[in-house]
Design a protein around this motif. Structure first.
Motif, PDB file in Angstrom:
ATOM      1  N   GLY A 151      92.020 -42.142  83.191  1.00 45.69           N
ATOM      2  CA  GLY A 151      93.350 -41.521  83.155  1.00 45.69           C
ATOM      3  C   GLY A 151      93.948 -41.394  84.543  1.00 45.69           C
ATOM      4  O   GLY A 151      95.175 -41.496  84.724  1.00 45.69           O
ATOM      5  N   ASN A 179      85.556 -43.888  80.765  1.00 47.07           N
ATOM      6  CA  ASN A 179      84.761 -43.328  79.653  1.00 47.07           C
ATOM      7  C   ASN A 179      85.515 -43.416  78.329  1.00 47.07           C
ATOM      8  O   ASN A 179      85.193 -42.734  77.373  1.00 47.07           O
ATOM      9  CB  ASN A 179      84.340 -41.888  79.960  1.00 47.07           C
ATOM     10  N   HIS A 248      86.168 -33.437  75.761  1.00 45.85           N
ATOM     11  CA  HIS A 248      86.701 -33.512  77.125  1.00 45.85           C
ATOM     12  C   HIS A 248      86.194 -32.308  77.928  1.00 45.85           C
ATOM     13  O   HIS A 248      85.652 -32.453  79.022  1.00 45.85           O
ATOM     14  CB  HIS A 248      88.227 -33.541  77.079  1.00 45.85           C
TER      15      HIS A 248
HETATM   16  C1  LIG Z   1      97.787 -33.863  87.893  1.00 48.00           C
HETATM   17  C2  LIG Z   1      97.204 -33.472  86.573  1.00 48.00           C
HETATM   18  N1  LIG Z   1      97.850 -33.798  85.427  1.00 48.00           N
HETATM   19  C3  LIG Z   1      97.321 -33.443  84.237  1.00 48.00           C
HETATM   20  C4  LIG Z   1      96.158 -32.731  84.166  1.00 48.00           C
HETATM   21  C5  LIG Z   1      95.580 -32.324  82.824  1.00 48.00           C
HETATM   22  N2  LIG Z   1      94.366 -33.128  82.552  1.00 48.00           N
HETATM   23  C6  LIG Z   1      93.146 -32.628  82.758  1.00 48.00           C
HETATM   24  S1  LIG Z   1      91.948 -33.753  82.435  1.00 48.00           S
HETATM   25  C7  LIG Z   1      93.070 -34.927  82.001  1.00 48.00           C
HETATM   26  C8  LIG Z   1      92.602 -36.295  81.556  1.00 48.00           C
HETATM   27  C9  LIG Z   1      91.891 -37.046  82.631  1.00 48.00           C
HETATM   28  O1  LIG Z   1      91.273 -38.178  82.090  1.00 48.00           O
HETATM   29  P1  LIG Z   1      90.410 -39.157  82.975  1.00 48.00           P
HETATM   30  O2  LIG Z   1      91.096 -39.392  84.268  1.00 48.00           O
HETATM   31  O3  LIG Z   1      90.112 -40.342  82.140  1.00 48.00           O
HETATM   32  O4  LIG Z   1      89.090 -38.314  83.295  1.00 48.00           O
HETATM   33  P2  LIG Z   1      87.963 -37.798  82.291  1.00 48.00           P
HETATM   34  O5  LIG Z   1      88.365 -36.396  81.888  1.00 48.00           O
HETATM   35  O6  LIG Z   1      87.887 -38.714  81.146  1.00 48.00           O
HETATM   36  O7  LIG Z   1      86.706 -37.741  83.096  1.00 48.00           O
HETATM   37  C10 LIG Z   1      94.365 -34.431  82.103  1.00 48.00           C
HETATM   38  C11 LIG Z   1      95.573 -35.210  81.779  1.00 48.00           C
HETATM   39  C12 LIG Z   1      95.527 -32.382  85.384  1.00 48.00           C
HETATM   40  N3  LIG Z   1      94.363 -31.714  85.422  1.00 48.00           N
HETATM   41  N4  LIG Z   1      96.063 -32.762  86.567  1.00 48.00           N
END
Ligand SMILES: Cc1ncc(C[n+]2csc(CCOP(=O)(O)OP(=O)(O)O)c2C)c(N)n1
Ligand SMILES: [Mg+2]
Length: 344
Positions: A151, A179, A248
């Protein structure tokens, strides 16, 4: 068009024992078992209200542990919120990792070269590049590695960091743990690129894909990226293909957006601990009963870490005003005074 093969050692490469010694593979395995034990414990603690929201690493142990074993203690590790295992291998004791989940300030361990876990997505990537460039300027023989998810590749910070690192040939490693999910968003809705690794091309840096559930392949890939960085060949973007088996975080209910059968291929023989276990048994260095002993040791170790963390003094609300501003803006000064004066 360039092909983007997935690098794999276990199963594919009969040369595996020459790449990673049995002794090292066994240490990696033990730490993967320890990480899973820690994860289970943290989930239980969260349910009992003893730690806050917790992001488990279930299913991602090979990438977490295999990658950190390829680093030197002189390298800077720049983690996201899910990287407890990598932090632990790099020298941060589990009790400090638990303290972070408890919201305690004392979560970082003294002189370990690791930044605090980044909750905002991708904002830590430019910090990793800054650290890498600083070490480059000071002539240090070390690299900075940033951990992030699929993400995170949609955030501006990701592009800025890779661009900058490419231009300045910063000794940086970008370890993207693909993931499969960004909370409820699948990778297919994250990007139209067939792979995440190919995004490296746009920044003129090296990109590779690795089987993220193959601890030996991850170890080998990070080691090579590190060598490239140290020999001034520039940064590497690693796409480590793994799968988030758990929610998550403890605040998430994945049954709302994915089916139980999605998980089937990633369980059983794809499980990173099962895979390395099978390999080690074939090598004759892991017996059928060894895993039980390792799990028992891990449980004792984790319980001790929890006890130590819980014995630490509680955080005072006033501490949230510390560590952010050298000179606090008037708005915060007012809020601090209100808190001290007991205003609700
Ligand atoms: C700048 C920002 N935008 C949105 C969020 C909310 N958020 C928390 S986790 C997440 C998803 C992240 O997914 P990924 O990068 O694939 O990491 P994973 O959790 O799968 O390890 C989001 C959108 C955040 N923490 N920070
Ligand atoms: Mg993800």
């Amino acid at each position: 068009m360039q092909a983007w093969p997935i690098y794999r050692v276990m199963g594919d490469d009969a040369n595996a024992p020459n790449l990673v010694s049995d002794d090292l593979a066994l240490r990696i395995y033990k730490d993967m078992v320890l990480l899973r034990t820690f994860d289970e414990k943290a989930l239980n603690l969260q349910r009992q209200g003893r730690v806050g929201t917790f992001p488990p690493s279930l299913g991602q142990e090979a990438t977490e542990i295999g990658s950190a074993y390829a680093l030197s203690k002189k390298d800077w590790l720049v983690p996201s919120y899910r990287d407890h295992g990598a932090l632990y291998v790099h020298g941060v004791p589990f009790e400090n990792v638990i303290l972070f989940a408890m919201g305690r300030a004392a979560s970082l361990a003294g002189d370990v070269r690791a930044l605090p876990s980044s909750i905002p997505i991708a904002t830590h990537l430019p910090h990793a590049v800054g650290l890498a460039m600083a070490m480059q300027m000071q002539g240090e023989e070390s690299v900075a590695i940033a951990y992030f998810g699929d993400g995170a590749t949609s955030e501006g910070d990701f592009h800025e960091a890779l661009n900058f690192a490419g231009v300045f040939k910063a000794p940086a490693i970008f370890l993207c743990q693909n993931n499969g999910w960004a909370i409820s968003v699948p990778v297919s809705r994250q990007t139209a690129s067939p792979t995440l690794a190919q995004k490296a091309v746009a920044y003129g840096i090296h990109g590779v894909r690795v089987d993220g559930n193959d601890a030996l392949a991850v170890y080998q890939t990070v080691k090579q990226a590190r060598e490239r960085a140290l020999s001034k060949e520039g940064p590497t973007l690693i796409e480590s293909l793994t799968y988030r088996l758990g929610p998550h975080t403890t605040a998430d209910d994945p049954t709302r957006y994915r089916q139980a059968e999605d998980l089937v291929p990633w369980r059983g023989e794809h499980d990173p601990i099962v895979r390395l276990g099978v390999y080690l048994e074939k090598q004759g260095v892991l017996g059928p009963k060894d895993l039980d002993g390792m799990k028992k040791d891990a449980q004792e170790w984790v319980n001790q870490a929890v006890e130590a963390a819980e014995a630490m003094p509680k955080v005072k609300p006033i501490e949230m005003f510390e560590h952010v501003y050298a000179v606090m803006p008037p708005r915060l000064v007012q809020q601090l005074q209100d808190l001290e004066g007991g205003v609700q």
